[in-house]
Design a protein around this motif. Structure first.
Motif, PDB file in Angstrom:
ATOM      1  N   MET A 143       0.850  -1.194   0.000  1.00  0.00           N
ATOM      2  CA  MET A 143       0.000   0.000   0.000  1.00  0.00           C
ATOM      3  C   MET A 143       0.885   1.244   0.000  1.00  0.00           C
ATOM      4  O   MET A 143       1.853   1.302   0.727  1.00  0.00           O
ATOM      5  CB  MET A 143      -0.874  -0.011   1.255  1.00  0.00           C
ATOM      6  CG  MET A 143      -1.995   0.941   1.177  1.00  0.00           C
ATOM      7  SD  MET A 143      -3.355   0.422   2.234  1.00  0.00           S
ATOM      8  CE  MET A 143      -2.662   0.663   3.857  1.00  0.00           C
ATOM      9  N   SER A 144       0.577   2.189  -0.825  1.00  0.00           N
ATOM     10  CA  SER A 144       1.459   3.332  -0.930  1.00  0.00           C
ATOM     11  C   SER A 144       0.782   4.682  -0.648  1.00  0.00           C
ATOM     12  O   SER A 144       1.298   5.469   0.096  1.00  0.00           O
ATOM     13  CB  SER A 144       2.079   3.392  -2.318  1.00  0.00           C
ATOM     14  OG  SER A 144       2.577   2.128  -2.671  1.00  0.00           O
ATOM     15  N   HIS A 145      -0.346   4.922  -1.272  1.00  0.00           N
ATOM     16  CA  HIS A 145      -1.073   6.126  -0.889  1.00  0.00           C
ATOM     17  C   HIS A 145      -2.546   6.044  -1.291  1.00  0.00           C
ATOM     18  O   HIS A 145      -2.924   5.259  -2.136  1.00  0.00           O
ATOM     19  CB  HIS A 145      -0.405   7.399  -1.420  1.00  0.00           C
ATOM     20  CG  HIS A 145      -0.792   7.784  -2.818  1.00  0.00           C
ATOM     21  ND1 HIS A 145      -0.314   7.160  -3.931  1.00  0.00           N
ATOM     22  CD2 HIS A 145      -1.635   8.752  -3.261  1.00  0.00           C
ATOM     23  CE1 HIS A 145      -0.824   7.737  -5.011  1.00  0.00           C
ATOM     24  NE2 HIS A 145      -1.638   8.701  -4.638  1.00  0.00           N
ATOM     25  N   ILE A 146      -3.336   6.852  -0.605  1.00  0.00           N
ATOM     26  CA  ILE A 146      -4.778   6.850  -0.853  1.00  0.00           C
ATOM     27  C   ILE A 146      -5.178   8.280  -1.204  1.00  0.00           C
ATOM     28  O   ILE A 146      -4.773   9.219  -0.521  1.00  0.00           O
ATOM     29  CB  ILE A 146      -5.540   6.406   0.420  1.00  0.00           C
ATOM     30  CG1 ILE A 146      -5.112   4.988   0.818  1.00  0.00           C
ATOM     31  CG2 ILE A 146      -7.039   6.466   0.209  1.00  0.00           C
ATOM     32  CD1 ILE A 146      -5.569   4.576   2.206  1.00  0.00           C
ATOM     33  N   ALA A 147      -5.930   8.435  -2.260  1.00  0.00           N
ATOM     34  CA  ALA A 147      -6.344   9.777  -2.657  1.00  0.00           C
ATOM     35  C   ALA A 147      -7.849   9.819  -2.868  1.00  0.00           C
ATOM     36  O   ALA A 147      -8.430   8.847  -3.342  1.00  0.00           O
ATOM     37  CB  ALA A 147      -5.630  10.175  -3.942  1.00  0.00           C
ATOM     38  N   LYS A 148      -8.449  10.932  -2.492  1.00  0.00           N
ATOM     39  CA  LYS A 148      -9.884  11.114  -2.777  1.00  0.00           C
ATOM     40  C   LYS A 148     -10.028  12.151  -3.883  1.00  0.00           C
ATOM     41  O   LYS A 148      -9.301  13.127  -3.918  1.00  0.00           O
ATOM     42  CB  LYS A 148     -10.615  11.567  -1.516  1.00  0.00           C
ATOM     43  CG  LYS A 148     -10.900  10.409  -0.594  1.00  0.00           C
ATOM     44  CD  LYS A 148     -11.824  10.805   0.523  1.00  0.00           C
ATOM     45  CE  LYS A 148     -12.093   9.601   1.411  1.00  0.00           C
ATOM     46  NZ  LYS A 148     -12.892   9.952   2.575  1.00  0.00           N
ATOM     47  N   ILE A 149     -10.979  11.900  -4.752  1.00  0.00           N
ATOM     48  CA  ILE A 149     -11.121  12.723  -5.954  1.00  0.00           C
ATOM     49  C   ILE A 149     -12.532  13.297  -6.022  1.00  0.00           C
ATOM     50  O   ILE A 149     -13.486  12.604  -5.710  1.00  0.00           O
ATOM     51  CB  ILE A 149     -10.925  11.827  -7.215  1.00  0.00           C
ATOM     52  CG1 ILE A 149      -9.609  11.058  -7.176  1.00  0.00           C
ATOM     53  CG2 ILE A 149     -11.070  12.616  -8.504  1.00  0.00           C
ATOM     54  CD1 ILE A 149      -8.394  11.854  -7.417  1.00  0.00           C
ATOM     55  N   THR A 150     -12.643  14.576  -6.455  1.00  0.00           N
ATOM     56  CA  THR A 150     -13.983  15.062  -6.805  1.00  0.00           C
ATOM     57  C   THR A 150     -14.104  14.961  -8.316  1.00  0.00           C
ATOM     58  O   THR A 150     -13.244  15.421  -9.056  1.00  0.00           O
ATOM     59  CB  THR A 150     -14.230  16.532  -6.411  1.00  0.00           C
ATOM     60  OG1 THR A 150     -13.114  17.296  -6.830  1.00  0.00           O
ATOM     61  CG2 THR A 150     -14.431  16.687  -4.941  1.00  0.00           C
TER      62      THR A 150
ATOM     63  N   ARG B 263     -15.910  -1.645  -6.880  1.00  0.00           N
ATOM     64  CA  ARG B 263     -14.447  -1.544  -6.797  1.00  0.00           C
ATOM     65  C   ARG B 263     -13.839  -1.997  -8.113  1.00  0.00           C
ATOM     66  O   ARG B 263     -14.205  -3.047  -8.650  1.00  0.00           O
ATOM     67  CB  ARG B 263     -13.934  -2.411  -5.640  1.00  0.00           C
ATOM     68  CG  ARG B 263     -12.438  -2.618  -5.672  1.00  0.00           C
ATOM     69  CD  ARG B 263     -11.954  -3.297  -4.424  1.00  0.00           C
ATOM     70  NE  ARG B 263     -11.883  -2.341  -3.321  1.00  0.00           N
ATOM     71  CZ  ARG B 263     -11.299  -2.620  -2.154  1.00  0.00           C
ATOM     72  NH1 ARG B 263     -10.772  -3.802  -1.925  1.00  0.00           N
ATOM     73  NH2 ARG B 263     -11.250  -1.716  -1.206  1.00  0.00           N
ATOM     74  N   LEU B 264     -12.934  -1.178  -8.641  1.00  0.00           N
ATOM     75  CA  LEU B 264     -12.183  -1.556  -9.835  1.00  0.00           C
ATOM     76  C   LEU B 264     -10.750  -1.842  -9.412  1.00  0.00           C
ATOM     77  O   LEU B 264     -10.154  -1.052  -8.677  1.00  0.00           O
ATOM     78  CB  LEU B 264     -12.180  -0.416 -10.853  1.00  0.00           C
ATOM     79  CG  LEU B 264     -13.532   0.031 -11.407  1.00  0.00           C
ATOM     80  CD1 LEU B 264     -13.360   1.303 -12.221  1.00  0.00           C
ATOM     81  CD2 LEU B 264     -14.142  -1.049 -12.278  1.00  0.00           C
ATOM     82  N   VAL B 265     -10.212  -2.970  -9.845  1.00  0.00           N
ATOM     83  CA  VAL B 265      -8.814  -3.278  -9.536  1.00  0.00           C
ATOM     84  C   VAL B 265      -8.044  -3.282 -10.850  1.00  0.00           C
ATOM     85  O   VAL B 265      -8.372  -4.016 -11.773  1.00  0.00           O
ATOM     86  CB  VAL B 265      -8.671  -4.642  -8.820  1.00  0.00           C
ATOM     87  CG1 VAL B 265      -7.205  -4.934  -8.522  1.00  0.00           C
ATOM     88  CG2 VAL B 265      -9.486  -4.660  -7.539  1.00  0.00           C
TER      89      VAL B 265
END
Lengths: 139, 66
Positions: free
Chosen positions: A1-8, A134-136
């Motif tokens: 796991m490296s980073h989590i981002a939230k998007i509008t 969820r898309l992987v």
């Protein structure tokens, strides 16, 4: 796991929006210049950025939602598209598409990512989760 | 394996998570998705981000003679 981002989400591709409509069984009305709504702004919610009271009811394209009395207006502003709709219960849009037309935004996001994954040759799989989809992407 | 996981909730919220990347490559390799979809409103770095990609090199000696 490296980073989590939230998007509008910003809608900037009409072809993808058409695919999203197909996915949800909605009818994309190309060049329809008006959309059905209550007809009078009662000032209960803030207007989207770049939209004035006089813009309400007018659009560049529209979306018909089977079973809903009201429609969604698509307005082009610069390089993005703004969705306008009246969420009044009797109009039926919120019932079909969820709060803030969330299911339409969800479908757009999925189709956008799928198209890009295909172009880049990434493998993609889609799973249903408790809260959504969820898309992987394997890169 | 490097994976980018995109969770799209029923209310349209998009969350992107990278797995299996080390260092800053996760930011670069997931940037195309952020550019496609809109504006990033928050970012949370996880411990793998701070690790560098310099793994300890292991010398292998092949038994060539006998």
């Amino acid at each position: 796991m490296s980073h989590i981002a939230k998007i509008t989400l910003e809608i900037n591709n009409l072809e993808i929006l058409k695919l999203a409509c197909e996915r949800l069984g909605l009818e994309f009305m190309e060049n329809q210049q008006t959309y059905k709504w209550y007809g009078t702004w009662i000032g209960d919610t803030p207007l989207p950025e770049g939209i004035s009271i006089h813009d309400l009811g007018k659009c560049d394209h529209a979306i018909r939602v089977p079973g809903a009395q009201y429609e969604i207006g698509i307005v082009k502003r610069d390089r993005k598209y703004i969705l306008l709709w009246d969420f009044w219960n009797q109009g039926g849009l919120e019932l079909k598409l969820g709060k803030n037309a969330g299911r339409l935004k969800q479908a757009y996001t999925i189709e956008r990512v799928r198209k890009e994954a295909r172009l880049k040759g990434h493998r993609i799989c889609e799973q249903k989760t408790d809260k959504g989809i969820r898309l992987v992407l394997r890169v | 394996m490097k994976e980018i996981i995109i969770d799209v909730s029923d209310d349209g919220e998009v969350k992107i998570e990278t797995r299996g990347f080390t260092g800053k490559s996760c930011i670069q390799e997931s940037q195309f998705l952020k550019d496609l979809l809109g504006k990033e409103i928050s970012q949370q770095l996880t411990p793998a981000y701070y690790s560098t990609n310099q793994k300890e090199k292991v010398k292998k000696h092949l038994p060539l003679c006998g």
